[in-house]
Design a protein around this motif. Structure first.
Motif, short mmCIF file in Angstrom:
data_model
loop_
_atom_site.label_atom_id
_atom_site.label_comp_id
_atom_site.label_asym_id
_atom_site.label_seq_id
_atom_site.Cartn_x
_atom_site.Cartn_y
_atom_site.Cartn_z
N ILE A 113 87.94 1.23 11.04
CA ILE A 113 88.80 3.03 10.32
C ILE A 113 87.65 3.33 8.87
O ILE A 113 86.33 2.53 7.79
CB ILE A 113 89.59 2.25 9.40
N PRO A 114 87.14 4.55 9.57
CA PRO A 114 86.26 4.84 8.59
C PRO A 114 86.88 5.81 7.15
O PRO A 114 86.79 6.59 6.91
CB PRO A 114 85.84 6.47 9.64
N ILE A 115 87.06 4.23 6.16
CA ILE A 115 87.36 4.91 4.51
C ILE A 115 86.38 4.44 4.06
O ILE A 115 85.96 5.00 2.97
CB ILE A 115 88.49 4.01 4.93
N ALA A 116 85.62 3.02 4.09
CA ALA A 116 84.53 2.56 3.31
C ALA A 116 83.58 3.65 2.59
O ALA A 116 83.03 4.47 3.20
CB ALA A 116 83.98 1.75 3.81
N SER A 144 98.96 10.01 -6.24
CA SER A 144 97.27 8.84 -7.05
C SER A 144 98.04 7.76 -5.68
O SER A 144 98.36 7.57 -4.91
CB SER A 144 98.86 8.40 -7.47
N ASN A 145 96.64 7.04 -6.61
CA ASN A 145 96.22 6.53 -5.34
C ASN A 145 96.39 5.22 -6.39
O ASN A 145 96.31 4.55 -7.10
CB ASN A 145 94.77 6.17 -5.21
N PHE A 146 96.97 3.82 -5.66
CA PHE A 146 96.80 2.18 -6.07
C PHE A 146 95.67 1.60 -5.29
O PHE A 146 96.49 1.42 -3.75
CB PHE A 146 98.27 2.00 -6.48
N ASP A 147 95.82 0.51 -5.96
CA ASP A 147 95.30 -0.85 -5.11
C ASP A 147 96.09 -2.02 -5.73
O ASP A 147 96.05 -2.33 -6.75
CB ASP A 147 93.98 -1.36 -5.38
N MET A 148 95.96 -2.96 -5.09
CA MET A 148 97.20 -4.22 -5.10
C MET A 148 96.87 -5.28 -4.40
O MET A 148 96.80 -4.99 -3.19
CB MET A 148 98.27 -3.80 -5.61
N VAL A 204 99.91 6.50 -2.88
CA VAL A 204 99.25 6.60 -1.45
C VAL A 204 98.44 4.71 -2.16
O VAL A 204 97.76 5.11 -3.11
CB VAL A 204 98.51 7.07 -0.78
N SER A 205 98.13 4.39 -0.33
CA SER A 205 96.70 3.70 -1.03
C SER A 205 95.75 3.43 0.40
O SER A 205 96.20 2.87 1.21
CB SER A 205 97.55 2.00 -1.04
N ILE A 206 94.58 4.02 0.07
CA ILE A 206 93.82 4.37 1.13
C ILE A 206 93.03 3.88 1.37
O ILE A 206 92.69 3.27 2.65
CB ILE A 206 92.57 5.84 0.89
N GLY A 207 92.52 2.94 0.44
CA GLY A 207 91.67 1.18 1.43
C GLY A 207 90.79 1.04 0.43
O GLY A 207 89.92 0.16 0.48
#
Length: 261
Positions: free
Chosen positions: A91-94, A149-153, A175-178
């Motif tokens: 998945i092309p996010i990195a 807004s973005n969050f990571d968890m 959102v959490s886009i990864g």
């Protein structure tokens, strides 16, 4: 500083080529001791950076997410592939992230998105850029209809930010886009107005480049409690914002964040 930035950009382009090389094939997905994913690209990019720093700046050190080298007040802090879980699943996010941290201060930063060929960069005091175009954060409040807004968890994070996200989510669309670093680029570029990251141990690799890029774009980056921090060592989480919403987010987190495990 321009010499350092040119060096960082060169590393970023090569890193992007390595990421693309393994993207559609077996990328050597494996799991580290903390159950996070590592791929061939992570290791190859980290090794490449160390060799280039040794050849070009032998008195400098490298703090890579996968491997470290030397000890110096000039530290190249790198996350070779941020968003590895997405990358390993094709998945092309990195993205690739690299910062020169001097005495704990993020001074030069680059973040490269190889899927869109966007290179984000900054030198402290000189503005932030996407490729050759100057970028700026937006001025949206959390309550603005355009607010994203973005969050990571993750379950073993030192801080549980779920309650704070739930409360802030009444105002902004989360959102959490990864990839937290790609989310930080969205803040710098004015697409998002906030990113929240609960990472601590060795997570300076995730935020070091974003620190200088977002702030040079007019934003603000602190720990979860609104404090400045050094980026040559482990951090205390991060709030990455357009500055407009920063104090509001800090106060919400102070009230609702669960204690450190």
């Amino acid at each position: 500083m321009n010499e350092y930035l040119s060096f960082a950009k060169k590393i970023a382009i090569v890193a992007g080529n390595i990421m693309r090389k393994y993207f559609k094939e077996d990328n050597g997905e494996d799991y580290k001791f903390d159950n996070t994913i590592v791929t061939k690209a992570d290791k190859e990019i980290n090794d490449y950076l160390i060799e280039e720093v040794k050849n070009n700046f032998p008195t400098h050190s490298v703090d890579g997410e996968e491997k470290q080298f030397g000890k110096s007040k000039y530290v190249w802090v790198c996350d070779p592939v941020d968003g590895t879980a997405m990358y390993a699943r094709h998945i092309p996010i990195a993205v690739f992230s690299l910062a020169l941290v001097i005495d704990g201060v993020s001074t030069v930063g680059v973040i490269y998105d190889p899927w869109t060929d966007n290179l984000f960069s900054a030198i402290k005091g000189c503005g932030a850029f996407r490729n050759d175009n100057k970028i700026n954060v937006n001025n949206f409040n959390l309550e603005d209809k355009k607010s994203v807004s973005n969050f990571d968890m993750w379950p073993n994070a030192d801080y549980n930010i779920y309650n704070a996200i739930k409360e802030l989510g009444k105002k902004t669309y989360f959102v959490s886009i990864g990839s937290v670093i790609r989310g930080c680029c969205c803040v710098a570029n004015g697409d998002f107005n906030l990113a929240i990251f609960p990472g601590t141990t060795h997570k300076n690799c995730d935020i070091a480049a974003a620190k200088v890029i977002v702030e040079e774009a007019g934003g603000m980056v602190t720990d979860l409690f609104g404090n400045e921090q050094s980026y040559d060592k482990s951090i205390n989480g991060a709030i990455i914002s357009n500055k407009v919403v920063h104090n509001q987010v800090v106060e919400t987190i102070k009230q609702l964040l669960d204690n450190k495990k």
